[in-house]
Enzyme design. Structure first.
Site, PDB file in Angstrom:
ATOM      1  N   LYS A 194      15.079  24.148  39.702  1.00  0.00           N
ATOM      2  CA  LYS A 194      13.806  24.714  40.167  1.00  0.00           C
ATOM      3  C   LYS A 194      14.126  25.608  41.367  1.00  0.00           C
ATOM      4  O   LYS A 194      13.892  25.248  42.524  1.00  0.00           O
ATOM      5  CB  LYS A 194      12.848  23.568  40.516  1.00  0.00           C
TER       6      LYS A 194
HETATM    7  N1  PMP Z   1       7.608  25.070  34.239  1.00  0.00           N
HETATM    8  C1  PMP Z   1       7.779  25.756  35.383  1.00  0.00           C
HETATM    9  C2  PMP Z   1       8.496  27.040  35.354  1.00  0.00           C
HETATM   10  C3  PMP Z   1       7.283  25.238  36.591  1.00  0.00           C
HETATM   11  O1  PMP Z   1       7.440  25.907  37.736  1.00  0.00           O
HETATM   12  C4  PMP Z   1       6.596  23.997  36.590  1.00  0.00           C
HETATM   13  C5  PMP Z   1       6.054  23.435  37.882  1.00  0.00           C
HETATM   14  N2  PMP Z   1       7.003  22.668  38.538  1.00  0.00           N
HETATM   15  C6  PMP Z   1       6.436  23.326  35.362  1.00  0.00           C
HETATM   16  C7  PMP Z   1       6.960  23.892  34.213  1.00  0.00           C
HETATM   17  C8  PMP Z   1       5.757  21.994  35.305  1.00  0.00           C
HETATM   18  O2  PMP Z   1       6.551  21.017  35.917  1.00  0.00           O
HETATM   19  P1  PMP Z   1       5.925  19.739  36.621  1.00  0.00           P
HETATM   20  O3  PMP Z   1       5.017  19.123  35.636  1.00  0.00           O
HETATM   21  O4  PMP Z   1       7.083  18.888  36.958  1.00  0.00           O
HETATM   22  O5  PMP Z   1       5.185  20.235  37.817  1.00  0.00           O
END
Ligand code: PMP
Length: 305
Positions: free
Chosen positions: A157
């Site tokens: 991330k």
């Molecule tokens: N895809 C991307 C590119 C994201 O930035 C996020 C947000 N973190 C998600 C999916 C969803 O992830 P999460 O449910 O862990 O927030």
């Protein structure tokens, strides 16, 4: 944004307005930072952080990919997250830990620079807009392709990934849409700009696998667990652009966005009776009840302050 009182920076809480970095910080120039998005929800037993271990584990994975030496331990970071929420007296909030290569040496090699860590928390009730989240999102398939794992690993991330997301988001908003859905280099559906996507067709729930270039979302995992517990048939499989159009229901998931139904993609209304999303609503209600500690089975996912 709704400012809070203080931000945790490198081991101490500093005033919100004083949480600053140098303009020549490596991460600012070369996108060498990784972050998390976490939420704290109100429950009958007080504020609770949802799936904190999973978020901090993913944070460490992102640091590993970018060869960052974590300046604090797993336990210290978990404790600092809770401390930040408590210090700001927030009952419900969004939490943003970020680790970045700091100020020291310019040039592409980040390694000579120390890794610094900050954690902010603030009130952020709806990410995609209250009306859009209630009425369903109007989406466009972006002309920008999702970053390919061979150039930028989507499992980290990293802030770098979000320049790609920002281009898609700008395109969507300028075109009058709420959100963009991105295809991968193989023309299959990957994800939204900061959300995973789910499809429902003939009662079967599906979502693209990690190999489609998606971030393994924690909300995605939560919804998969909920669906399995509710007896909804689930498959992890590739989704094509045209399968988006012919879906009975579509929704996005993310820590910021929650579970948000999609009402339209590229001008095609979604579903046989637009505006009705029975399976998405069931899953969304379950998610809301989970995060607020109303379902005992999932209370172990809550870290009370
Ligand atoms: N895809 C991307 C590119 C994201 O930035 C996020 C947000 N973190 C998600 C999916 C969803 O992830 P999460 O449910 O862990 O927030």
């Amino acid at each position: 944004m709704r400012e809070s009182k203080s931000i945790w920076m490198n081991g101490e809480l500093v005033k919100w307005s004083e949480a600053k970095i140098h303009v020549l910080t490596h991460a600012f120039h070369y996108a060498t930072a990784v972050f998390e998005g976490i939420r704290c929800f109100s429950t009958e037993e007080g504020p609770a952080v949802f799936r904190l271990p999973e978020h901090i584990n993913r944070f460490f994975d992102s640091m590993t990919i970018y060869m960052m030496e974590a300046p604090y331990s797993y336990d210290e970071i978990c404790k600092a997250v809770k401390e930040t929420v408590a210090a700001n007296e927030l009952k419900e909030c969004y939490i943003r830990p970020i680790a970045y290569y700091s100020y020291g040496e310019m040039g592409l090699n980040p390694l000579p620079n120390k890794v610094r860590l900050a954690i902010a928390a603030w009130e952020w009730p709806t990410y995609l807009g209250d009306t859009a989240e209630r009425q369903g999102l109007k989406c466009i398939v972006s002309s920008w392709r999702r970053i390919h794992t061979s150039s930028l690993p989507p499992q980290a991330k990293a802030t770098a990934n979000y320049a790609n997301s920002a281009l898609a988001k700008i395109e969507a908003l300028k075109g009058g849409y709420d959100e963009a859905i991105m295809l991968n280099m193989e023309s299959m559906v990957s994800e939204g700009t900061a959300e995973n996507i789910f499809r429902i067709k003939d009662g079967i729930l599906s979502t693209p696998p990690a190999t489609s270039g998606v971030l393994r979302g924690i909300t995605r995992d939560t919804i998969i667990t909920a669906a399995q517990d509710l007896g909804i048939e689930f498959r992890r499989n590739e989704i094509s652009r045209e399968e988006l159009y012919t879906s009975d229901e579509l929704f996005l998931t993310g820590t910021a966005a929650g579970v948000s139904p999609i009402r339209e993609v590229d001008g095609r209304k979604i579903g046989k009776s637009p505006g009705e999303w029975p399976i998405s609503s069931r899953l969304r209600d379950t998610y809301v009840n989970m995060v607020h500690g109303r379902i005992s089975k999932y209370r172990s996912w809550l870290d009370y302050l």
